[in-house]
Write an enzyme that holds these catalytic residues in place. Structure first.
Site, PDB file in Angstrom:
ATOM      1  N   TRP A   1       0.818  -1.219   0.000  1.00  0.00           N
ATOM      2  CA  TRP A   1       0.000   0.000   0.000  1.00  0.00           C
ATOM      3  C   TRP A   1       0.847   1.262   0.000  1.00  0.00           C
ATOM      4  CZ3 TRP A   1      -4.417  -0.710  -1.966  1.00  0.00           C
ATOM      5  CH2 TRP A   1      -5.113  -1.904  -1.744  1.00  0.00           C
TER       6      TRP A   1
ATOM      7  N   ASP B   1      -1.436   6.317   6.508  1.00  0.00           N
ATOM      8  CA  ASP B   1      -2.550   5.501   6.000  1.00  0.00           C
ATOM      9  C   ASP B   1      -2.813   4.414   7.037  1.00  0.00           C
ATOM     10  OD1 ASP B   1      -4.256   3.714   4.818  1.00  0.00           O
ATOM     11  OD2 ASP B   1      -2.941   3.225   3.119  1.00  0.00           O
TER      12      ASP B   1
ATOM     13  N   LYS C   1     -11.920  -2.012   7.187  1.00  0.00           N
ATOM     14  CA  LYS C   1     -11.143  -2.950   7.996  1.00  0.00           C
ATOM     15  C   LYS C   1     -11.555  -2.876   9.470  1.00  0.00           C
ATOM     16  CE  LYS C   1      -8.694  -3.288   4.123  1.00  0.00           C
ATOM     17  NZ  LYS C   1      -7.769  -2.379   3.484  1.00  0.00           N
TER      18      LYS C   1
END
Ligand SMILES: *Cc1c(COP(=O)(O)O)cnc(C)c1O
Length: 361
Positions: A102, A172, A196
């Site tokens: 990511w 993030d 999540k």
């Protein structure tokens, strides 16, 4: 229906009490005669709810007053691009720490808007360890420093917040937000896709230091400008009302459980137990990540003989243990242990793994 446990990496398990409450309220929310999805976000009820949700999040994370809380859309991925648009001027530069899939994507999506300085990367280590802060080469002119505290696919996590001096630290936190106590004041901007640890996909939570809202100097549409979203209380256009509502139920659930200190302790125990079972399996199971960098949220592991993978997945699913298949980039298995996954689920997984190893060892 017999008990099932969901180890999905995302969209992931939601707390059972949250889903049950949403079910109870689905047809008639707050005696309004309609569901929360069917009402104006400009109505009194919704606005009161939105204020409560923000207040609950502020109390959970002790968010200082000089930070705005935004409820946005577009997934974390859209903000990979929007963050540089808002935080860096044209021709500016920003530091990116690439410690997994990511982080790499965040850097490449930022590249059209900012000169990306890769301050550190663990790609040559296959992202199995973390580049320590002492090895980061920060650009003194960087508009901000971006990193990914928890890498969802590779299962690596920074357990301390790095000190980056005066540049705003941008994180993030899609797969680690609310997993334990956090000192928000160490960050310039925190963002997370909701799917999540918060609620359904389609909602992005952002916590941004207010002075950074003034930075967006390049021409862009209002809808891209965080300052406009903040000024409109995240209602610049129609928000994800359902996601906002469910996030609120999750925040209340967290408060009822004792807040983030209690949740952090629960998450520590869950991860410790699973790693101990993997490490103690005599080599039947293996987690290749540097022990100091192991994630509490995402635990990838392999079987000593990958021809057993299909049996493992079929039998675990039959035993009510869902979504253990690893990411395609790594193969093997991955168990995601987000907040909504209770200790009982981890114990059930460990029991199954021991039994499977005994039968196939
Ligand atoms: C899941 C995930 C993303 C992608 O989120 P989208 O909402 O699908 O854009 C980004 N970063 C991290 C750390 C993630 O876990």
């Amino acid at each position: 229906m017999s008990q099932v446990w969901n180890f999905s990496a995302g969209p992931a398990a939601l707390p059972r009490p949250v889903l049950e409450r949403a079910q109870r309220e689905l047809l008639d929310w707050e005696s309004s005669g309609a569901s929360v999805m069917e009402q104006s976000h400009r109505g009194k009820r919704f606005i009161a709810m939105a204020e409560r949700v923000e207040a609950d999040l502020r109390s959970l994370l002790a968010i200082p007053d000089d930070y705005a809380v935004l409820f946005l859309q577009g997934g974390a991925t859209q903000h990979f691009a929007q963050i540089p648009m808002n935080l860096a001027g044209e021709g500016g530069c920003a530091d990116y720490v690439v410690n997994g899939h990511w982080g790499a994507k965040a850097a490449s999506e930022a590249a059209p808007y900012v000169r990306v300085n890769v301050a550190a990367s663990s790609q040559s280590d296959h992202y199995l360890r973390l580049p320590p802060r002492s090895t980061w080469t920060l650009d003194p002119n960087a508009a901000y420093v971006h990193y990914t505290p928890n890498e969802t696919i590779h299962g690596v996590e920074y357990h301390d917040v790095p000190d980056v001096g005066n540049a705003p630290l941008v994180a993030d936190m899609s797969s680690s937000i609310l997993s334990g106590p956090l000192d928000v004041s160490r960050f310039g901007l925190i963002y997370a896709g909701a799917q999540k640890n918060i609620g359904p996909s389609g909602l992005v939570l952002m916590i941004i230091r207010r002075d950074l809202l003034q930075r967006a100097s390049r021409p862009m549409a209002k809808i891209f400008r965080y300052a406009e979203h903040a000024a409109a209380d995240s209602m610049l256009n129609t928000p994800n009302t359902w996601g906002w509502y469910l996030a609120g139920l999750t925040f209340q659930w967290l408060k009822d459980l004792g807040g983030l200190a209690a949740m952090g302790e629960r998450n520590r125990i869950k991860a410790e137990r699973l790693y101990a079972a993997i490490d103690g399996s005599g080599g039947f199971y293996r987690n290749p990540v540097d022990v100091a960098a192991r994630s509490r949220m995402n635990v990838p592991f392999t079987l000593h003989d990958s021809t057993l993978d299909t049996d493992f997945l079929r039998e675990s699913e039959a035993a009510g243990l869902l979504a253990l298949k690893g990411h395609k980039a790594l193969g093997g298995m991955r168990a995601s242990l987000y907040n909504a996954v209770p200790l009982e689920a981890v114990d059930a997984l460990i029991g199954f793994m021991r039994d499977f190893a005994a039968r196939h060892g």
